[in-house]
Scaffold this motif. Sequence first.
Motif, mmCIF file in Angstrom:
data_model
loop_
_atom_site.group_PDB
_atom_site.id
_atom_site.type_symbol
_atom_site.label_atom_id
_atom_site.label_comp_id
_atom_site.label_asym_id
_atom_site.label_seq_id
_atom_site.Cartn_x
_atom_site.Cartn_y
_atom_site.Cartn_z
ATOM 1 N N ILE A 109 -8.992 -6.426 5.196
ATOM 2 C CA ILE A 109 -10.220 -6.704 4.430
ATOM 3 C C ILE A 109 -11.223 -7.307 5.397
ATOM 4 N N PRO A 110 -12.159 -6.508 5.895
ATOM 5 C CA PRO A 110 -13.117 -7.057 6.855
ATOM 6 C C PRO A 110 -13.970 -8.151 6.230
ATOM 7 N N ALA A 111 -14.476 -9.037 7.078
ATOM 8 C CA ALA A 111 -15.292 -10.141 6.569
ATOM 9 C C ALA A 111 -16.622 -9.625 6.039
ATOM 10 N N LYS A 145 -18.418 -11.443 3.008
ATOM 11 C CA LYS A 145 -19.386 -12.492 3.335
ATOM 12 C C LYS A 145 -20.666 -12.329 2.507
ATOM 13 N N GLU A 146 -21.111 -11.073 2.389
ATOM 14 C CA GLU A 146 -22.365 -10.804 1.674
ATOM 15 C C GLU A 146 -22.223 -11.106 0.183
ATOM 16 N N ASP A 155 -13.495 -0.065 -4.049
ATOM 17 C CA ASP A 155 -13.334 -0.957 -2.893
ATOM 18 C C ASP A 155 -12.853 -2.340 -3.342
ATOM 19 N N ILE A 156 -13.371 -2.821 -4.451
ATOM 20 C CA ILE A 156 -12.901 -4.127 -4.967
ATOM 21 C C ILE A 156 -11.417 -4.033 -5.316
ATOM 22 N N LEU A 157 -11.044 -2.966 -5.995
ATOM 23 C CA LEU A 157 -9.637 -2.804 -6.397
ATOM 24 C C LEU A 157 -8.725 -2.685 -5.176
ATOM 25 N N LYS A 158 -9.206 -2.019 -4.154
ATOM 26 C CA LYS A 158 -8.416 -1.905 -2.927
ATOM 27 C C LYS A 158 -8.171 -3.293 -2.329
ATOM 28 N N ILE A 210 -4.598 -5.316 -1.798
ATOM 29 C CA ILE A 210 -4.144 -5.806 -0.491
ATOM 30 C C ILE A 210 -3.947 -7.324 -0.520
ATOM 31 N N MET A 211 -4.936 -8.037 -1.069
ATOM 32 C CA MET A 211 -4.872 -9.497 -1.021
ATOM 33 C C MET A 211 -3.736 -10.055 -1.876
#
Lengths: 121, 191
Positions: free
Chosen positions: A99-101, B23-24, B134-137, B141-142
């Motif tokens: 998960i890139p920053a 970050k964004e 992308d959020i679900l991915k 992972i997390m």
Amino acid sequence: MDYVMIIKYLIRIGDGCVLSSISSNNHYAWHIVNTLSNLGLVTVRRVSGRILILPTTKARKVLELYDNIVSVIEGEIGALHPNHTHPELKAEDTIESSIPAEMPSFIKGNPWVTVLKSRRR
Amino acid sequence: MNMQRYILVKEKLSMRHLAMLYKEEVGEELLEEWMRAREAVRYSFLSPVVGEVVVNDLRLSLPYGLSCIVDSYGYISVLPEPIMVKDCIDHDFIRYLLYDLPKMLDEDRRPVLVEGFDERFTKNAVQGLIYAGDILKRVGIMYRVPVAVKYCINTLGYLKWVNTYIIVKREGRTYLQQLPENIYFEVRDYE
């Protein structure tokens, strides 16, 4: 099936094996055997109720070529790192690599990203 | 490191939840906490939750990460009982994925199932699906849980599916196709 998978299963079959040695999943084992058979790499024989998978001459030739590839690679690695026999095991990837920053380029400018900002307000 | 330590903003977010965000997405006011959270979870891996894709008597493992289910016949179910993403659309859907779903996983890690993934946006649908995927991915992972989305068209090249499971009917028979291995499993139909 890609070529790496084909070689993997030819190595597993070796000089011949029973169907269950290819995979414990019967459907999947037949899928592999049918694919290899269609490529002319194995033949199937039924002996005393058992299903034997035997390599053809073509398969043996493929394995010979594979052995040559391995010896070339191992020779090169050995020359660069004399003590090196096997690649080192890598530690599992960090979160950063998964998960890139920062947001990937394909999401930048996406109108739905503003949802978070509106929530914070 | 205690992963259940929470950072108090206007609402509670776990370290893992915060670290999952870009970050964004975090913004300036939470940047310091976000950096601490990223560092905290950097090498902290949860043990993976492995689910199963079940079609009648056929069971295939469903690994953690984002997978796609293409099943217009309603054959496929997921075990153990997944967290079903509630029926919401547009902003509510994105908010649910970003806030509510990770909170549920902080409490109880189970597979996640999103029904009707391609019917969740009434405008800017492609961008919405890309962002939601992308959020679900990241969630998968997390939290190291399987996240399966039921999807009719499997054409979003931006989303890298771990696995895709497709129900295929051919010459009166039913098959479960698994990608990327491209393996077919015959499904026994029950009358």
